[in-house]
Write an enzyme that holds these catalytic residues in place. Structure first.
Site, mmCIF file in Angstrom:
data_model
loop_
_atom_site.group_PDB
_atom_site.id
_atom_site.type_symbol
_atom_site.label_atom_id
_atom_site.label_comp_id
_atom_site.label_asym_id
_atom_site.label_seq_id
_atom_site.Cartn_x
_atom_site.Cartn_y
_atom_site.Cartn_z
ATOM 1 N N LYS A 253 0.806 -1.211 0.000
ATOM 2 C CA LYS A 253 0.000 0.000 0.000
ATOM 3 C C LYS A 253 0.842 1.266 0.000
ATOM 4 O O LYS A 253 0.329 2.354 -0.158
ATOM 5 C CB LYS A 253 -0.996 -0.019 1.154
ATOM 6 C CG LYS A 253 -0.420 0.112 2.540
ATOM 7 C CD LYS A 253 -1.593 0.175 3.525
ATOM 8 C CE LYS A 253 -1.106 0.340 4.943
ATOM 9 N NZ LYS A 253 -2.201 0.326 5.905
ATOM 10 N N ARG A 254 2.137 1.132 0.168
ATOM 11 C CA ARG A 254 3.014 2.312 0.079
ATOM 12 C C ARG A 254 2.998 2.872 -1.346
ATOM 13 O O ARG A 254 3.131 4.057 -1.552
ATOM 14 C CB ARG A 254 4.455 1.947 0.436
ATOM 15 C CG ARG A 254 4.627 1.521 1.872
ATOM 16 C CD ARG A 254 5.943 1.970 2.420
ATOM 17 N NE ARG A 254 5.769 3.223 3.138
ATOM 18 C CZ ARG A 254 6.729 3.843 3.791
ATOM 19 N NH1 ARG A 254 7.933 3.340 3.819
ATOM 20 N NH2 ARG A 254 6.500 4.975 4.414
#
Ligand code: GLU
Length: 492
Positions: A253-254
């Protein structure tokens, strides 16, 4: 034998596309063999698990059409299906292992553990702590037991030699026992670790095939040994390739939205997302790209999974989604899809309080509230012209906000406000000035409905995706800047 597979998510955050991907393959495998597919909630991490996350996981899998035969919400003969409700079962099994001499109570303190690891390191040995390292002199063990010191239960593992595990896709996997530590089975609070709970439950729930992500390969030797200790037959293991970003890094999700909530809110159709997940490492015998879940089940063959890391590519998914909208939906179905997406009473009601105080005619609603009904806003560099911040500070502000939002366990306005306030303080900016660029990133315009409420309503992944999009249109963060930012962020 009835084939039984399962998905075993931990409810510690947003529903991840990776969970849906593994669920899909387990479901297809079970259906292809006229078997059953079970959903079990692995919530032994009491600090990070939330009921909200569990509900989101169930909702998203169901939205995608991935139905289970047994689970916490539908029941079944092997319940409870939530690990937090099975504590006694694990404690009992841990006791059985201790009595049979396969596990031991370990009273070592964390300082002692550090020292033991240091000693292994100094001796050039693998850092995995072995039963022999952990053993205390008999008297000392007895004293700590008598005095009721905190302790964990660990499994015994061989000191050396090779462990061979069979994988349905990878064949023979060999792991050196020297790398495998005396795994904790019960924590000092009496809660089981993943390893014990997972093995006990897979056995008691009659699971015959475990299809899971390749990040669990290293756990396989411990699991295999536990099955041996208990005298149980081990399910067949199949470690699926991990989903990757187009740059081949692990999907995280970065970099990319990973929450199913995000794809839902962006207006992807569930059939298209499920179809696209079916293309991850797998293909139909005739290689066609568009197929339904029923078709995938009918043609499924696990041996057709290829191990090269499948790339989850937003552009391809979007293309496929377009095909579905054009080819599969007639006007009625399209209307229904729009209703389910955002044009429904529940969602509009959520937005009303944001809009009513700010409009004079009903027609004002559309330009004012458009950001609640769109994906990434149409902005470019010039959209930020009125913001009085140096480019570097502007990027830093947006980037820090993304980072602060990333680990938030639950997403509501108060929590977001606390993060924003803390950062505004760090930048020495008044809230209004701090929020000015955030406004543009989120709503696409310098003034609109309350940006704090908008972020709360839009959700975590959509908010972060819009902030990242703004960073992108501002030219992105260079490698050098990223290093500087990370250093400063760590010191916050
Ligand atoms: N709870 C684990 C997870 O979150 C399950 C892994 C497994 O399938 O064994 O992925």
């Amino acid at each position: 034998m009835t084939v039984r597979t399962r998905i075993a998510p931990s409810p510690t955050g947003d529903p991840h596309v990776g969970t849906a991907y593994i669920a899909l393959f387990n479901l297809c495998f079970a259906r292809q063999h006229d078997g059953q597919f079970i959903l079990r909630i692995e919530d032994t991490d009491r600090v990070r698990s939330t009921a909200e996350s569990e509900q989101m996981i169930l909702d998203s899998l169901r939205w995608l059409g991935l139905e289970w035969d047994e689970g916490p919400d539908v029941g079944g003969p092997h319940g409870p299906y939530r690990q937090s409700e099975r504590g006694e079962i694990y404690a009992d099994h841990a006791r059985r292992l201790i009595e049979a001499g396969h596990a031991f109570r370990c009273y070592r303190t964390s300082e002692e553990l550090d020292a033991l690891r240091e000693a292994r390191k100094a001796a050039g040995m693998h850092l995995a702590l072995k039963p022999a390292d952990l053993a205390l002199p008999e008297e000392e063990q007895a004293r700590r037991e008598r005095e009721g010191w905190p302790h964990v239960v660990r499994m015994k593992v061989p000191a050396s030699g090779a462990c061979v595990v069979q994988d349905m896709l990878r064949g023979r996997i060999e792991v050196d026992w020297a790398q495998v530590d005396a795994q904790i089975l019960l924590k000092s609070d009496g809660m089981p670790t993943y390893h014990l709970a997972n093995v006990v439950d897979d056995h008691l729930m009659g699971i015959t095939h475990v299809l899971r992500g390749e990040e669990w390969i290293n756990s396989a030797p411990k699991h295999q040994l536990l099955y041996e200790y208990f005298g149980w037959e081990m399910p067949q293991l199949c470690h699926m390739p991990l989903l990757r970003n187009p740059d081949k890094s692990k999907l995280s999700k970065r970099k990319n939205p990973t929450s199913i909530n995000y794809y839902r809110r962006m207006g992807y159709l569930p059939q298209a997302v499920t179809n696209y997940l079916g293309r991850m490492g797998w293909s139909m015998p005739d290689e066609r790209e568009k197929f339904s879940l029923a078709e995938m089940m009918a043609h499924f063959d696990i041996q057709r999974v290829s191990l090269g890391g499948p790339v989850f590519d937003l552009e391809k998914l979007t293309w496929l989604n377009g095909l579905y909208i054009r080819e599969e939906l007639d006007d009625e179905a399209f209307l229904q899809a729009l209703r389910e997406w955002a044009f429904n009473e529940q969602y509009v009601r959520e937005i009303l309080p944001q809009v009513r105080p700010r409009v004079e005619t009903l027609a004002d609603v559309v330009p004012l509230a458009g950001h609640f009904f769109s994906g990434l806003p149409q902005i470019d560099e010039t959209s930020f012209d009125a913001v009085k911040l140096e480019r570097e500070d502007l990027l830093k502000l947006l980037q820090f906000l993304v980072w602060r939002f990333e680990p938030l366990p639950s997403w509501h306005k108060e929590a977001l406000l606390a993060e924003v306030k803390a950062l505004a303080g760090h930048f020495g900016l008044k809230m209004k000035d701090f929020l000015a660029p955030v406004f543009i990133a989120i709503t696409g315009s310098p003034s609109s409905t309350s940006v704090m409420d908008a972020m709360a309503i839009l959700g975590s992944d959509m908010t972060r995706a819009r902030l990242r999009h703004a960073i992108g249109v501002l030219g992105g963060v260079s490698k050098k800047q990223a290093k500087r930012f990370e250093k400063e962020y760590r010191e916050l």
